[in-house]
Motif scaffolding. Structure first.
Motif, mmCIF file in Angstrom:
data_model
loop_
_atom_site.group_PDB
_atom_site.id
_atom_site.type_symbol
_atom_site.label_atom_id
_atom_site.label_comp_id
_atom_site.label_asym_id
_atom_site.label_seq_id
_atom_site.Cartn_x
_atom_site.Cartn_y
_atom_site.Cartn_z
ATOM 1 N N ILE A 161 0.981 -1.197 -0.548
ATOM 2 C CA ILE A 161 0.004 0.311 0.039
ATOM 3 C C ILE A 161 1.530 1.719 -0.525
ATOM 4 C CG2 ILE A 161 -2.003 1.212 1.559
ATOM 5 C CD1 ILE A 161 -2.382 -1.478 2.173
ATOM 6 N N PHE A 202 5.999 9.187 -4.165
ATOM 7 C CA PHE A 202 6.527 8.246 -4.707
ATOM 8 C C PHE A 202 5.902 7.691 -5.639
ATOM 9 C CE2 PHE A 202 10.358 10.087 -1.877
ATOM 10 C CZ PHE A 202 10.981 10.857 -2.950
ATOM 11 N N SER A 232 -1.488 5.061 -4.313
ATOM 12 C CA SER A 232 -1.882 6.081 -4.337
ATOM 13 C C SER A 232 -3.279 6.036 -4.808
ATOM 14 C CB SER A 232 -1.739 7.287 -3.882
ATOM 15 O OG SER A 232 -1.607 8.484 -3.532
ATOM 16 N N GLU A 233 -4.536 6.899 -4.543
ATOM 17 C CA GLU A 233 -5.285 7.100 -5.492
ATOM 18 C C GLU A 233 -6.063 8.292 -6.020
ATOM 19 O OE1 GLU A 233 -5.496 6.943 -2.385
ATOM 20 O OE2 GLU A 233 -6.513 8.706 -1.547
ATOM 21 N N GLY A 235 -7.852 2.655 -5.380
ATOM 22 C CA GLY A 235 -9.128 2.536 -4.078
ATOM 23 C C GLY A 235 -8.729 3.050 -3.116
ATOM 24 N N PHE A 264 3.450 -1.086 3.822
ATOM 25 C CA PHE A 264 2.948 -0.335 3.262
ATOM 26 C C PHE A 264 3.930 1.036 3.624
ATOM 27 C CE2 PHE A 264 1.572 3.769 5.804
ATOM 28 C CZ PHE A 264 0.071 3.763 5.589
ATOM 29 N N VAL A 265 3.762 2.434 2.798
ATOM 30 C CA VAL A 265 4.250 3.442 3.386
ATOM 31 C C VAL A 265 3.360 4.915 3.191
ATOM 32 C CG1 VAL A 265 6.176 4.946 2.330
ATOM 33 C CG2 VAL A 265 6.654 2.177 1.863
ATOM 34 N N GLY A 266 3.524 5.572 4.182
ATOM 35 C CA GLY A 266 2.625 6.313 4.781
ATOM 36 C C GLY A 266 2.796 7.173 5.724
ATOM 37 N N SER A 267 1.323 8.231 5.586
ATOM 38 C CA SER A 267 1.806 9.002 7.344
ATOM 39 C C SER A 267 1.781 8.077 8.239
ATOM 40 C CB SER A 267 0.227 10.042 6.953
ATOM 41 O OG SER A 267 -0.782 8.968 6.735
ATOM 42 N N ILE A 269 -1.768 6.126 9.315
ATOM 43 C CA ILE A 269 -2.308 5.175 8.540
ATOM 44 C C ILE A 269 -1.452 4.163 8.733
ATOM 45 C CG2 ILE A 269 -2.979 4.633 6.496
ATOM 46 C CD1 ILE A 269 -4.601 6.969 7.881
ATOM 47 N N GLY A 306 6.093 5.291 8.284
ATOM 48 C CA GLY A 306 5.303 6.423 8.739
ATOM 49 C C GLY A 306 5.674 7.180 8.096
ATOM 50 N N GLY A 307 5.498 8.992 8.778
ATOM 51 C CA GLY A 307 5.584 10.212 8.408
ATOM 52 C C GLY A 307 6.718 10.442 9.018
ATOM 53 N N ALA A 308 7.547 12.216 8.980
ATOM 54 C CA ALA A 308 8.717 12.344 8.693
ATOM 55 C C ALA A 308 9.297 13.789 9.829
ATOM 56 C CB ALA A 308 10.127 12.377 7.525
ATOM 57 N N ASN A 338 13.340 9.863 11.235
ATOM 58 C CA ASN A 338 13.442 9.185 9.551
ATOM 59 C C ASN A 338 14.691 8.793 9.198
ATOM 60 O OD1 ASN A 338 11.357 7.223 7.837
ATOM 61 N ND2 ASN A 338 11.373 9.003 6.371
ATOM 62 N N PHE A 368 16.213 0.361 3.918
ATOM 63 C CA PHE A 368 15.413 1.779 4.127
ATOM 64 C C PHE A 368 14.880 1.492 5.167
ATOM 65 C CE2 PHE A 368 12.421 5.255 3.629
ATOM 66 C CZ PHE A 368 13.538 6.478 3.424
ATOM 67 N N SER A 406 8.512 6.967 12.971
ATOM 68 C CA SER A 406 8.936 6.863 11.285
ATOM 69 C C SER A 406 8.363 5.408 10.991
ATOM 70 C CB SER A 406 10.101 7.647 11.083
ATOM 71 O OG SER A 406 10.259 8.618 11.220
HETATM 72 P P1 NAD Z 1 -1.287 8.545 3.228
HETATM 73 O O1 NAD Z 1 -1.148 8.014 4.762
HETATM 74 O O2 NAD Z 1 -2.772 9.291 3.497
HETATM 75 O O3 NAD Z 1 -1.588 6.888 2.204
HETATM 76 C C1 NAD Z 1 -0.574 6.272 1.852
HETATM 77 C C2 NAD Z 1 -1.921 4.860 1.738
HETATM 78 O O4 NAD Z 1 -2.765 4.776 2.823
HETATM 79 C C3 NAD Z 1 -2.532 5.346 0.304
HETATM 80 O O5 NAD Z 1 -2.293 4.494 -0.732
HETATM 81 C C4 NAD Z 1 -4.596 5.887 0.868
HETATM 82 O O6 NAD Z 1 -5.045 5.430 0.230
HETATM 83 C C5 NAD Z 1 -4.111 5.368 2.012
HETATM 84 N N1 NAD Z 1 -4.615 5.503 3.187
HETATM 85 C C6 NAD Z 1 -5.231 6.867 3.507
HETATM 86 N N2 NAD Z 1 -5.865 7.366 4.216
HETATM 87 C C7 NAD Z 1 -5.841 5.595 4.586
HETATM 88 C C8 NAD Z 1 -7.428 5.141 5.512
HETATM 89 N N3 NAD Z 1 -7.824 6.161 6.887
HETATM 90 N N4 NAD Z 1 -7.559 4.111 5.914
HETATM 91 C C9 NAD Z 1 -7.169 3.641 5.502
HETATM 92 N N5 NAD Z 1 -6.306 3.143 3.834
HETATM 93 C C10 NAD Z 1 -5.872 4.546 3.621
HETATM 94 O O7 NAD Z 1 -0.043 9.333 2.992
HETATM 95 P P2 NAD Z 1 0.464 10.608 1.577
HETATM 96 O O8 NAD Z 1 -0.571 11.110 2.242
HETATM 97 O O9 NAD Z 1 -0.120 9.584 0.653
HETATM 98 O O10 NAD Z 1 1.936 10.204 2.172
HETATM 99 C C11 NAD Z 1 2.979 11.463 2.537
HETATM 100 C C12 NAD Z 1 2.805 10.689 3.784
HETATM 101 O O11 NAD Z 1 3.953 9.589 3.628
HETATM 102 C C13 NAD Z 1 3.966 11.506 4.521
HETATM 103 O O12 NAD Z 1 3.280 11.717 5.852
HETATM 104 C C14 NAD Z 1 5.520 11.143 4.228
HETATM 105 O O13 NAD Z 1 6.260 11.322 4.907
HETATM 106 C C15 NAD Z 1 5.119 9.540 4.369
HETATM 107 N N6 NAD Z 1 6.240 8.655 3.513
HETATM 108 C C16 NAD Z 1 6.606 8.043 3.973
HETATM 109 C C17 NAD Z 1 7.769 8.346 3.603
HETATM 110 C C18 NAD Z 1 8.996 6.692 4.308
HETATM 111 O O14 NAD Z 1 10.067 5.963 3.982
HETATM 112 N N7 NAD Z 1 8.957 6.882 6.029
HETATM 113 C C19 NAD Z 1 8.269 7.677 2.271
HETATM 114 C C20 NAD Z 1 7.584 8.360 1.292
HETATM 115 C C21 NAD Z 1 6.510 8.909 2.166
#
Ligand code: NAD
Length: 512
Positions: free
Chosen positions: A161, A166, A190-191, A219, A238-241, A244, A263-265, A425, A464, A470
């Motif tokens: 996910i 990126f 990502s959608e 989705g 998973f990579v994201g905030s 989440i 997670g985030g950074a 991070n 990584f 993070s």
């Molecule tokens: P996000 O957490 O909003 O979304 C990431 C993924 O989770 C997406 O596919 C999204 O569809 C899904 N998602 C979003 N909300 C959800 C929910 N409530 N329930 C289930 N799934 C959900 O992150 P983003 O805005 O796409 O990306 C930016 C974030 O990612 C920043 O916080 C950044 O620091 C982080 N990030 C971290 C790294 C790392 O390696 N640590 C790398 C890239 C980005």
């Protein structure tokens, strides 16, 4: 299917085309009746719609991946490697087309987009070394006539996910190793910028990857939650905030899955008084504003130690008017728009709250003409000085083109700032003192460290991962730890039959 090299504007040419799922080797239009808008952030217009998967559509992708798994894991390592080499070559040949999708939907300028593809490609190159990476261990004659050996086997169906920032590289962090190890893969990109994932799926098919080994479902939370609870998915990357990531880790592990959730950074760059000011300023500007600050390894806080602050802030400020902000179609642009209007406006709120809470707004990105013109999601570069830990702009991950400067008297104070931040991070130190740099590397509680290098993203043959908020999970992503994540160990104790030594013995097996 044959891919001819399309012009870099390929993505624009397909404007209006709906982005579908990719299941069992083909595009599958959504049937859920749900979809989301995909914007061109440089114009602010909706470029296309993306299908949002229902539970049934995720089930269909998992069923395809599950059906493909037995034959794929039984495919010889040399055959899998051959396919990986072809994938690597096709991604290399089509790097500009992949980059064009990133520019069209993420907004990053072409040079940055091509850099993203190049860093993703490194991971595919690493995965072509899978014959070496999957070697196990063998101990001969652990007891008389008995050998013990360890093999690593794939997990089954695994899912990734990924975040908006990126859309090509982060999926490549995951799927190269996952499929090389013999797993089958479900990607939920990502959608906000989904097209690159389906384009890459087509390349994987063209490379000879059997249908069902790589699938894409688009989705929102519906798709993610189904992935997290689906009994046939063994592991989730998973990579994201951070909120989440924490949710994915907790829900996934509760459902019995292996999970790595990045997670985030909030990345700090410490500048010691002996640093080369020009070099530190160049690095801070590049690392803070590249990709409009939408990088998890962006430098968001410069921690200026002692009397370095005044000349450093002056040197950073002096560089900012030269940064060319504009759409990716402008070949001279160095920094593009942000991902959505809501995100751009959220970032801009810190330019309000920071000064209200006592920071100095040295450069205000809202003054940029593209901010006011209101069409694309642009914000100019911003610099906040005299930031302190209580301020909202420091306590939150801004994820935009805003660089903060914190002034501290000593190295120990700088370390305390980093230690007290929940994220860990990346970080960097700028100094000419090797002893100080080595001490920093020893002391700092952060997963990735740069010494006079502002964005220390490890090369693909390392792994990584951040620390603290993070990363949730035990293993870092890609590289050797990625191979470990996507395989599990099996240890075999073996003896060839020798009736002359056979007897009944109820004692616990001893090796001596
Ligand atoms: P996000 O957490 O909003 O979304 C990431 C993924 O989770 C997406 O596919 C999204 O569809 C899904 N998602 C979003 N909300 C959800 C929910 N409530 N329930 C289930 N799934 C959900 O992150 P983003 O805005 O796409 O990306 C930016 C974030 O990612 C920043 O916080 C950044 O620091 C982080 N990030 C971290 C790294 C790392 O390696 N640590 C790398 C890239 C980005």
């Amino acid at each position: 299917m044959t891919h001819v090299a399309e012009p870099p504007a390929a993505a624009e040419a397909r404007t209006g085309e709906r982005v579908n799922h990719w299941i069992n080797g083909q595009r599958v239009p959504g049937t859920s009746g749900r979809s989301g808008p995909v914007y061109n952030p440089a114009t602010g217009e909706i470029a296309r719609e993306v299908d949002f998967a229902s539970v049934e559509e995720v089930n269909a992708a998992v069923a395809a991946a599950k059906a493909a798994f037995p034959a794929w894991r039984a495919t010889s390592i040399s055959k899998r490697t051959e396919i990986l080499f072809r994938i690597r070559n096709l991604v290399e040949v089509h790097r500009k087309e992949i980059a064009a999708h990133l520019t069209a939907e993420h907004g990053k300028v072409p040079s940055d987009a091509q850099g993203e593809v190049a860093r993703g490609l490194e991971n595919l190159e690493f995965a072509t070394g899978i014959p070496h990476l999957l070697k196990g261990g063998f101990s001969e004659q652990v007891s008389t006539g008995i050998d013990v050996y360890q093999i690593r086997q794939p997990l089954g169906v695994v899912a990734g996910i990924t975040p908006f920032n990126f859309p090509a590289m982060v999926p490549m962090w995951m799927f190269g190793n996952a499929i090389a190890c013999g797993n089958t893969f479900i990607l939920k990109p990502s959608e906000k910028d989904p097209s690159a994932s389906v384009y890459m799926a087509e390349l994987l098919k063209e490379a000879g990857l059997p249908d069902g080994v790589f699938n894409v479902v688009h989705g929102d939370k519906v798709a993610v939650d189904r992935i997290l609870e689906h009994p046939d998915i063994a592991a989730v990357s998973f990579v994201g905030s951070t909120p989440i990531a924490r949710y994915i880790y907790e829900a996934g592990t509760k459902a019995g899955k292996r999970v790595q959730a990045l997670g985030g950074a909030k990345n700090h760059m410490v500048v010691l008084p002996d640093a080369d000011i020009g070099m530190a300023a160049d690095a801070a500007v590049s690392a803070a504003y590249g990709s409009a600050g939408e990088r998890c390894m962006a430098i968001s806080v410069v921690v200026a130690v002692g009397d370095v602050a005044d000349p450093l802030v002056a040197a950073i400020k002096e560089r900012l008017p030269r940064i060319k902000v504009g759409p990716g179609s402008d070949t001279t642009a160095e920094m593009g728009p942000l991902i959505t209007r809501e995100h751009r406006d959220k970032v801009a709120t810190y330019l309000e709250s920071g000064p209200a809470q006592g920071a100095d707004l040295v450069v205000d990105g809202r003054q940029h003409p593209l901010f006011a013109d209101g069409k694309g999601f642009f914000l100019g570069v911003s610099l906040l000085d005299r930031v302190t830990p209580e301020m909202d702009c420091y306590r939150n991950e801004i994820f935009g083109p805003v660089l903060e400067v914190m002034r501290v008297p000593t190295y120990a104070d700088a370390m305390r700032v980093i230690d007290e931040n929940p994220y860990a991070n990346g970080t960097a130190i700028f100094t000419r003192d090797g002893g100080a740099a080595r001490q920093f590397q020893f002391d700092v509680n952060v997963g990735m460290v740069g010494i006079n290098v502002p964005i220390p993203v490890p090369v693909a043959y390392y792994s990584f991962g951040g620390w603290k908020a993070s990363l949730f999970g035990d293993l870092h992503m890609y590289g050797p730890e990625g191979v470990q994540f996507y395989t599990r160990a099996k240890v075999v104790t073996s003896r060839w039959p020798d009736p002359s030594t056979s007897k009944v013995d109820l004692g616990f097996p001893r090796t001596r």
